[in-house]
Write a protein that holds these residues in place. Structure first.
Motif, PDB file in Angstrom:
ATOM      1  N   ILE B   5       0.888  -1.036  -0.101  1.00 14.00           N
ATOM      2  CA  ILE B   5      -0.085   0.118   0.071  1.00 14.00           C
ATOM      3  C   ILE B   5       0.801   1.237  -0.045  1.00 14.00           C
ATOM      4  O   ILE B   5       1.593   1.321   0.954  1.00 14.00           O
ATOM      5  N   VAL B   6       0.686   2.189  -0.788  1.00 14.35           N
ATOM      6  CA  VAL B   6       1.498   3.465  -0.964  1.00 14.35           C
ATOM      7  C   VAL B   6       0.219   4.398  -0.423  1.00 14.35           C
ATOM      8  O   VAL B   6      -0.803   4.513  -0.747  1.00 14.35           O
ATOM      9  N   VAL B   7       1.000   5.364   0.522  1.00  9.68           N
ATOM     10  CA  VAL B   7       0.234   6.435   0.950  1.00  9.68           C
ATOM     11  C   VAL B   7       0.858   7.592   0.521  1.00  9.68           C
ATOM     12  O   VAL B   7       2.040   7.952   0.729  1.00  9.68           O
ATOM     13  N   THR B   8       0.019   8.232  -0.333  1.00  7.20           N
ATOM     14  CA  THR B   8       0.586   9.374  -1.194  1.00  7.20           C
ATOM     15  C   THR B   8      -0.046  10.478  -1.462  1.00  7.20           C
ATOM     16  O   THR B   8      -1.370  10.580  -1.012  1.00  7.20           O
ATOM     17  N   SER B   9       0.195  11.682  -1.933  1.00 12.67           N
ATOM     18  CA  SER B   9      -0.662  12.830  -2.097  1.00 12.67           C
ATOM     19  C   SER B   9      -0.059  13.548  -2.952  1.00 12.67           C
ATOM     20  O   SER B   9      -0.988  14.701  -3.631  1.00 12.67           O
ATOM     21  N   GLY B  10       0.902  13.774  -3.543  1.00  9.38           N
ATOM     22  CA  GLY B  10       1.563  14.752  -4.208  1.00  9.38           C
ATOM     23  C   GLY B  10       2.044  15.805  -3.615  1.00  9.38           C
ATOM     24  O   GLY B  10       3.213  16.379  -3.502  1.00  9.38           O
ATOM     25  N   LEU B 130       9.133   6.166  -6.604  1.00 10.55           N
ATOM     26  CA  LEU B 130       9.554   4.944  -6.118  1.00 10.55           C
ATOM     27  C   LEU B 130       8.818   4.299  -5.049  1.00 10.55           C
ATOM     28  O   LEU B 130       8.433   3.194  -5.173  1.00 10.55           O
ATOM     29  N   ALA B 131       8.315   5.369  -4.300  1.00  9.24           N
ATOM     30  CA  ALA B 131       7.217   4.795  -3.087  1.00  9.24           C
ATOM     31  C   ALA B 131       6.113   4.173  -3.976  1.00  9.24           C
ATOM     32  O   ALA B 131       5.611   3.216  -3.324  1.00  9.24           O
ATOM     33  N   LEU B 132       5.587   4.644  -5.042  1.00  5.41           N
ATOM     34  CA  LEU B 132       4.402   4.018  -5.647  1.00  5.41           C
ATOM     35  C   LEU B 132       4.723   3.095  -6.529  1.00  5.41           C
ATOM     36  O   LEU B 132       3.607   2.296  -7.188  1.00  5.41           O
ATOM     37  N   TYR B 133       5.778   2.854  -6.900  1.00  4.03           N
ATOM     38  CA  TYR B 133       6.264   2.110  -8.214  1.00  4.03           C
ATOM     39  C   TYR B 133       5.737   0.700  -8.001  1.00  4.03           C
ATOM     40  O   TYR B 133       5.020   0.086  -8.811  1.00  4.03           O
ATOM     41  N   PHE B 134       5.843   0.020  -6.712  1.00  2.00           N
ATOM     42  CA  PHE B 134       5.559  -1.286  -6.627  1.00  2.00           C
ATOM     43  C   PHE B 134       4.185  -1.516  -5.699  1.00  2.00           C
ATOM     44  O   PHE B 134       3.806  -2.813  -5.632  1.00  2.00           O
ATOM     45  N   ALA B 135       3.429  -0.430  -5.598  1.00  2.00           N
ATOM     46  CA  ALA B 135       2.281  -0.515  -5.122  1.00  2.00           C
ATOM     47  C   ALA B 135       1.002  -1.423  -5.685  1.00  2.00           C
ATOM     48  O   ALA B 135       1.050  -1.429  -6.827  1.00  2.00           O
ATOM     49  N   LEU B 159       0.362   7.225 -10.881  1.00  2.00           N
ATOM     50  CA  LEU B 159       0.017   6.217 -10.465  1.00  2.00           C
ATOM     51  C   LEU B 159      -0.270   5.280 -11.369  1.00  2.00           C
ATOM     52  O   LEU B 159       0.224   4.024 -11.591  1.00  2.00           O
ATOM     53  N   GLN B 160      -1.088   5.784 -12.425  1.00  2.00           N
ATOM     54  CA  GLN B 160      -1.658   4.885 -13.595  1.00  2.00           C
ATOM     55  C   GLN B 160      -0.754   4.895 -14.897  1.00  2.00           C
ATOM     56  O   GLN B 160      -1.372   4.451 -15.960  1.00  2.00           O
ATOM     57  N   SER B 161       0.374   5.587 -14.484  1.00  2.00           N
ATOM     58  CA  SER B 161       1.073   5.402 -15.791  1.00  2.00           C
ATOM     59  C   SER B 161       2.406   4.889 -15.565  1.00  2.00           C
ATOM     60  O   SER B 161       3.134   4.212 -16.309  1.00  2.00           O
ATOM     61  N   LYS B 162       3.131   5.235 -14.353  1.00  2.00           N
ATOM     62  CA  LYS B 162       4.638   4.980 -14.114  1.00  2.00           C
ATOM     63  C   LYS B 162       4.691   3.960 -13.115  1.00  2.00           C
ATOM     64  O   LYS B 162       5.834   3.559 -12.665  1.00  2.00           O
ATOM     65  N   SER B 163       3.615   3.549 -12.578  1.00  2.00           N
ATOM     66  CA  SER B 163       3.895   2.026 -11.680  1.00  2.00           C
ATOM     67  C   SER B 163       4.226   0.941 -12.248  1.00  2.00           C
ATOM     68  O   SER B 163       3.726   0.926 -13.611  1.00  2.00           O
ATOM     69  N   ARG B 164       4.610  -0.004 -11.407  1.00  2.00           N
ATOM     70  CA  ARG B 164       4.983  -1.239 -12.151  1.00  2.00           C
ATOM     71  C   ARG B 164       3.680  -2.043 -12.623  1.00  2.00           C
ATOM     72  O   ARG B 164       3.365  -2.503 -13.721  1.00  2.00           O
ATOM     73  N   LYS B 165       2.433  -1.885 -12.028  1.00  2.00           N
ATOM     74  CA  LYS B 165       1.220  -2.395 -12.342  1.00  2.00           C
ATOM     75  C   LYS B 165       0.631  -1.771 -13.398  1.00  2.00           C
ATOM     76  O   LYS B 165       0.313  -2.516 -14.541  1.00  2.00           O
ATOM     77  N   THR B 171      -4.096  -1.953 -13.158  1.00  2.00           N
ATOM     78  CA  THR B 171      -4.247  -0.623 -12.522  1.00  2.00           C
ATOM     79  C   THR B 171      -3.989  -0.922 -11.048  1.00  2.00           C
ATOM     80  O   THR B 171      -4.241  -1.917 -10.452  1.00  2.00           O
ATOM     81  N   VAL B 172      -3.564   0.336 -10.371  1.00  2.00           N
ATOM     82  CA  VAL B 172      -3.406   0.124  -9.079  1.00  2.00           C
ATOM     83  C   VAL B 172      -4.733   0.624  -8.483  1.00  2.00           C
ATOM     84  O   VAL B 172      -5.419   1.483  -8.888  1.00  2.00           O
TER      85      VAL B 172
END
Lengths: 243, 270
Positions: B5-10, B130-135, B159-165, B171-172
């Motif tokens: 789980i990534v906790v993020t906000s920009g 990096l924090a969101l990449y593997f989420a 999230l929907q363009s640069k994450s591994r998912k 989709t994340v």
């Protein structure tokens, strides 16, 4: 079965089919490569998405005289360096055939012109009977276009079934349809198509533009804010009309 | 296999670390073995909020650089069972993190944990990416305020363009956590309402955490606010965790609570 001959080993391995692709013209008003290079490069830097391997017809018909082959080769390599793909020429129809042969480009000079010379020489391939040209595949986006994202439908319409967020950009050579709220920027007809339109369910855009004519949210606030509208060009005026 | 789980906000300062601490603690309280990772290398905060800053010996960057093992760096939470913290380095910067390094650490953690909660730094640059990449799942923390909402929108795009998912065509999962919500100011038209934010971001609402004095108190004491079970913020985070785990709970704290004594008196007069 009428189509069964496709399986025949003696069958023809190719097919000619009429197709329609959107092409842009690069109309030159000066032929000096040194003059053109910085201007074209500056334009490429402004709209890099337009330039990414875009096929173009180089139009020399506005020039006073047709440049020599050396200059032309310089101009063409300049285009290629900026990732344009010159596919053809429009030049003086009297000299264009020989010119295009040396440059290995297609000759578009005879299009639209009255058939002064017999058009037989220009078309070595017998065209198939005119079929309705298949429209370029429309780009359909089903997820929200978020702030900072850019979507470009080259040579086609763009349909977005979700919201376009503030700070996002949706761009198309054709029309743009947005079925969620349009809060970002929408630019239709960016290749100069003045017939392009923008349709949206709720107009909340930062900016809309058709073929370069634009309106900002300030104007839109006064006219049609949060209304379902279409935007179209009337002459050089960008009009919004309720749907 | 652990869920990441990534906790993020920009945007910065909206309550990512407070929320990470509460979410991690909440999941551990429900019996899930949980690890909290501070991705904010150079601006180490999570350990302060969790009250374990005096026990930091090795950190995330040490583990990535193989200067310490994961077991040496993981801090076991003293209050909550099943909860571990992997602190950030205070002396390094985000360049100390690499995709391969982070992946190795996450893979090792995934073997023994149920949930890996990544506390993202602010921004949309390397650290946040990096924090969101593997989420697998993102909890987007947003304040009811236009710039925060705009930045959350941006991070949702990332999230929907640069994450591994996303790179693999998936989709994340997205959740919205609205923090610092003040119904009175919403009524006064000074703050965006829950509906406004939901309309703009168009993602499911996990919870609304009211603006609360309990949060500042909890941060300064180094106790995750979810442990302050009597506070409104604590209750809101508890609800959010329950919803995260699939429970259907009604949203609270969306409307102005009963009027205080003074306003009732003046209200009658007026």
């Amino acid at each position: 079965m009428a189509q069964a001959e496709n399986q025949d080993p003696n069958a023809l391995c190719f097919q000619f089919k009429s197709t329609r692709a959107s092409l842009n013209e690069l109309i030159l008003t000066a032929s000096d490569p040194d003059l053109l290079a910085p201007q074209l490069a500056a334009h490429a830097a402004k709209v890099p998405m337009l330039f990414s391997n875009m096929p173009v017809i180089v139009n020399l018909q506005q020039l006073e005289s047709t440049p020599d082959t050396d200059t032309l080769n310089q101009l063409l390599s300049l285009c290629r360096k900026l990732s344009l793909v010159p596919v053809g020429l429009k030049a003086d129809p009297d000299t264009s055939v020989a010119l295009c042969e040396t440059l290995h480009l297609a000759d578009f000079s005879h299009q639209r012109r009255a058939p002064k010379s017999a058009p037989a020489e220009a078309t070595p391939v017998t065209p198939e009977p005119e079929q309705p040209a298949p429209a370029a595949a429309t780009k359909v986006i089903t997820t929200p276009v978020r702030s900072g994202q850019q979507v470009y439908a080259r040579g086609s319409d763009l349909i977005i079934l979700a919201a376009v967020s503030a700070g996002a950009e949706v761009i198309a050579d054709g029309n743009i349809h947005v079925y969620g709220p349009l809060r970002g920027r929408a630019m239709a007809g960016v290749d100069g198509n003045t017939d392009a339109r923008i349709f949206c369910q709720s107009m909340e855009a930062e900016l809309i533009s058709i073929a370069g004519y634009f309106k900002t949210s300030e104007d839109l606030h006064a006219e049609c804010w949060q209304q379902p509208i279409q935007a179209l060009l009337r002459g050089s005026r960008l009009d919004t009309v309720p749907l | 296999m652990a869920e990441i789980i990534v906790v993020t906000s920009g945007k910065g300062g909206v309550g990512k670390t407070t929320s990470s601490a509460a979410i991690g603690t909440g999941l551990a309280l429900k019996g899930f073995k949980t690890v909290l990772i501070d991705f904010d290398v150079g601006l180490r905060n999570l350990d302060l909020i969790m009250g374990c800053e005096r026990r930091v010996v090795y950190d995330f960057v040490n583990v990535i650089n193989k200067e310490a093992t994961l077991n040496q760096a993981l801090i076991r939470d003293k209050r909550t069972e099943n909860l571990y913290i992997l602190p950030a380095s205070q002396t390094r910067d985000k360049d100390a993190l690499s995709v391969e390094g982070v992946e190795t650490v996450l893979n090792e953690l995934a073997e023994s944990f149920d949930y890996i909660v990544c506390d993202s730094p602010a921004g949309i640059e390397k650290g946040a990416q990096l924090a969101l990449y593997f989420a697998d799942t993102a909890i987007v923390v947003t304040n009811p305020e236009v710039s925060s909402v705009r930045d959350s929108d941006r991070i949702l795009g990332v999230l929907q363009s640069k994450s591994r998912k996303a790179e693999q065509g998936g989709t994340v999962k997205e959740h919205l956590l609205l923090t610092r919500y003040n119904p009175a100011r919403v009524d006064a038209g000074e703050m965006l309402s829950v509906e406004d934010v939901k309309e703009i971001l168009a993602i499911p609402l996990l919870g609304v955490v009211p603006e609360s004095e309990a949060v500042l108190k909890a941060s300064n004491q180094g106790v995750p606010v979810i442990l302050d079970a009597d506070s409104d913020a604590g209750k809101a985070y508890d609800d959010a965790i329950a919803r995260f785990l699939g429970e259907d709970r009604e949203h609270r704290f969306l409307n102005v609570e009963r009027k205080g004594f003074l306003s009732r008196v003046f209200g009658r007069k007026g």
